[in-house]
Every structure is written in C-alpha cells, then in structure tokens.
Design an enzyme around this catalytic site. Structure first.
Site, mmCIF file in Angstrom:
data_model
loop_
_atom_site.group_PDB
_atom_site.id
_atom_site.type_symbol
_atom_site.label_atom_id
_atom_site.label_comp_id
_atom_site.label_asym_id
_atom_site.label_seq_id
_atom_site.Cartn_x
_atom_site.Cartn_y
_atom_site.Cartn_z
ATOM 1 N N CYS A 170 0.795 -1.224 0.000
ATOM 2 C CA CYS A 170 0.000 0.000 0.000
ATOM 3 C C CYS A 170 0.833 1.282 0.000
ATOM 4 C CB CYS A 170 -0.942 0.001 1.203
ATOM 5 S SG CYS A 170 -2.215 -1.270 1.122
ATOM 6 N N PHE A 221 -10.377 -5.406 -0.574
ATOM 7 C CA PHE A 221 -9.420 -5.126 -1.645
ATOM 8 C C PHE A 221 -10.043 -5.219 -3.037
ATOM 9 C CE2 PHE A 221 -6.654 -6.202 1.896
ATOM 10 C CZ PHE A 221 -5.705 -5.202 1.811
ATOM 11 N N HIS A 309 -3.635 7.481 1.835
ATOM 12 C CA HIS A 309 -4.021 6.168 1.302
ATOM 13 C C HIS A 309 -4.993 5.518 2.279
ATOM 14 C CE1 HIS A 309 -3.904 2.059 -0.159
ATOM 15 N NE2 HIS A 309 -3.665 1.695 1.086
#
Length: 389
Positions: A170, A221, A309
């Site tokens: 990530c 995800f 993020h």
C-alpha cells in the site's frame, strides 16, 4: 539522494530552501479499471460461490466485514469465466502459482497501459516526451519485468530510463511519487511517468479457519491501475500543474516487519495483516507528520489538506482521532475507499484525483497539504505538497 542544485540557496532535491521553480510538479493523472464491477452488496454471494463455500459461519462473518469496510464498489479481474477456465484456483492446496502469474502479468499490463494512456491524454504531450518510467506493482513476477513490457506497449523511447518498485504494498504509490520527484529534480526538463497496477488474483483462495484475514481481503481489496506524470523545470503551454511536490520522506517502524506479512508459495501469495496495524500507525503518525509540516512552519494539523491512502476505515478513524482532524479533512480518502476499495499502491492516486477536482473547484483553501501511505515494514511514506491554482 543528495540532488543537484537547481536554484539559489538549494540544499538538495527534498529540502525546503530550493527555489520553487526547481521543484517537481504533478502534471497529470489517469486510471485504468477492470470491466467487471463488484457492488459490495453482491460480494458475499459472489465470493462464496466462486470459492465453493457453503459454511454459515463464514457467510455471517463476511457479511459483517462487508458492512464495516465502508466500501460500496470495487473493480475486479477475477470472474466466473476465469474460474471456469482455471478451476484449480478455488481448490485449497493446489499448486497454482504459474496460472496465477500468467493471469496477473497480463492483467497488470493491460490495466497499467490504460491508466498511462489516460494520464498522457490529460497531460497533452506525446508519449515520446516521457524520459523516465517508474513502474509499481505487488501483483506480478517475471523477467523482463512489466516496466519493459509497458514501455513497449506505450511506444516509449528505447532510451526511457526505467525504475521498478515491486512488492511495496500500500505504500508503493507514495514511494513512486518520492522516486519520481528525485528523478525529475535531478534531471531538469525530464518528464516521469508513474504507473501502478494491481490485482488480487495472486492472493485469491477459498476461505479457511486457519486464515481468517482472507475474509478481510475479500471485503476490502480491489483491482485497478493508476498513472501520474511528474516534471520539473520549464513548463510548456499545454502543461497544467496540480501540485508542487515540496518535500518527501520515508520511515520504518523497527520491530513491526511481521504486522504486514506476505509470502509467495506454489499457491500464490498469502497475506497476513495484524490486528494492531492501526495502533502501530497511530503510535508514530503525529511525529511523522510534524517532520513534514515543520519544513514550512505549520503547527496545526487542520491547517493543511490531506491525501491519505485509505488502507481501511480503522486506519482513517485512528488518524482522525489521534490528530484531532476535522471530519472533512479525510473526506476524499474515505470517498476513494468507498468507490474503489483498497487497491494497494493505486489508491493514493484515486485520492489525488479527488483532490485535483477539489482544488479546481476552489473547495480547498489551504496552501499546503500532506500525502501519506503506509506499507509493509511498517513503512511510512509522506510528501509535503503545495496546491497549484
């Protein structure tokens, strides 16, 4: 990287005394998404059918997770047709690394090329003007790497200098921004194409009581690609800068290398996310952010805009609580999570697309902002940026 002096008083590529004209700029963004859209309300049935699972307890847990992730929509390479073609992917213990890599290698190239073309179109200049390529993925493994295949697919010059950042998870997108910033500022007039592409096919497997975190992945995800173009030096008339990349830094937390753990085997890649990940990030986030903000003398966390993020809602919630952020500060990060899920390295670029739109509308009044991402290590990536109106 020490950097070259590009202006009066320069102390290197990441220092805050360098003249603004020598700083790297974010010039364009683009994304590429799989055709298959996966609404969150269909995840439970889709995943259980795809993995041939009929366990009521697994169903109940996945239903709870799908509600708590705050995700509404994701995009996925995995499909019924793909599983019909490769039924071994849903069999526990099957040696499936080779077919998985065949699927992933092709998918990330297609998605990455689509994202790159979108960024090139927004940029307004020719692919022949790209001097450097930074390629990011945690979803492929081959020689030569996807960087070369992508350069050939896009028709980049054979002299394009390529850099690959692999298996950073990530934090990969923010690491690519840091890398591209260094490249651009050390090569005045250069234009750096960043491409990040990810798919979950490498880690898809049926649920197991021994791997409860697999269900978190199924609920959180997604797949996709993103691209950005970075440049420093004279801007051409067709270029419109979005952000100035003023300062970047990276830090890892000693003793946390097992919190985000991934291993490749004959069955693909097996990820394990520790429950204490949000807590570990919270333990260092204030000091890390102050390292960035101190460069321009900002003391209050609410005096900057934020592009974080969105690894998951728990991370965003901890960040908001720990730093006492106003709710709107993480709005675009939550929006990206809602509309795409966690797409690993790509997701920070989806956040930046929303940031670009907010800047264009004049909805963001702060001059300075932070870009943050967290990956295996635990590794913190951060950039101090300035909005360009």
């Amino acid at each position: 990287m020490s950097g070259l002096g590009l202006g009066n008083g320069s102390r290197g590529v990441n220092g805050n005394s360098q003249s603004s004209r020598g700083k790297a700029m974010l010039l364009a963004l683009g994304k590429g998404l799989p055709e298959q859209v996966l609404p969150q309300e269909k995840v439970v049935e889709s995943y259980l059918q795809d993995s041939s699972c009929d366990d009521p307890a697994t169903r109940a847990k996945l239903e709870r997770l799908c509600k708590t992730t705050t995700v509404r929509t994701r995009y996925t390479v995995m499909s019924k047709e793909l599983l019909d073609e490769h039924p071994e992917l849903k069999k526990e213990g099957s040696p499936t690394l080779t077919p998985r890599l065949d699927i992933c290698n092709a998918a990330v190239l297609d998605l990455g090329a689509a994202a790159a073309r979108a960024a090139l179109e927004e940029w307004g200049r020719s692919a022949a003007d790209i001097t450097h390529l930074v390629y990011v993925s945690s979803s492929e493994l081959r020689l030569p790497g996807g960087d070369l295949h992508l350069a050939a697919r896009l028709g980049l010059s054979p002299n394009t200098v390529r850099t690959s950042l692999l298996f950073l998870g990530c934090s990969g997108g923010a690491a690519a921004l840091r890398t591209a910033k260094d490249i651009a500022e050390n090569n005045p007039g250069s234009r750096v194409l960043i491409t990040a592409a990810e798919t979950t096919v490498l880690g898809f497997r049926p649920p197991s009581y021994d791997r409860p975190y697999d269900l978190v992945g199924a609920a959180l995800f997604g797949d996709g690609a993103a691209a950005a173009i970075i440049g420093a030096g004279p801007m051409t008339p067709e270029e419109n800068a979005i952000l100035e990349l003023h300062f970047s830094t990276q830090e890892f937390l000693p003793g946390t290398d097992k919190v985000i753990d991934g291993k490749i085997s004959e069955e693909g890649i097996n990820f394990k996310l520790g429950r204490d990940l949000p807590e570990k990030i919270e333990s260092r986030i204030e000091g890390f952010c102050r390292t960035l903000m101190d460069r321009v003398g900002i003391k209050e966390f609410n005096d900057v805009f934020w592009a974080v993020h969105p690894g998951g809602p728990a991370i965003l919630n901890r960040l908001e609580f720990c730093l006492e952020l106003q709710p709107e500060k993480l709005k675009i990060s939550r929006k990206a999570l809602m509309n795409y899920g966690n797409v690993s390295s790509n997701t920070v670029f989806y956040v930046l697309e929303y940031l670009r739109d907010e800047l264009k509308k004049g909805a963001i009044t702060e001059e300075w902002g932070l870009i943050l991402a967290f990956g295996p290590g635990i590794t913190f990536e951060g950039l101090l940026v300035r909005g360009i109106n």
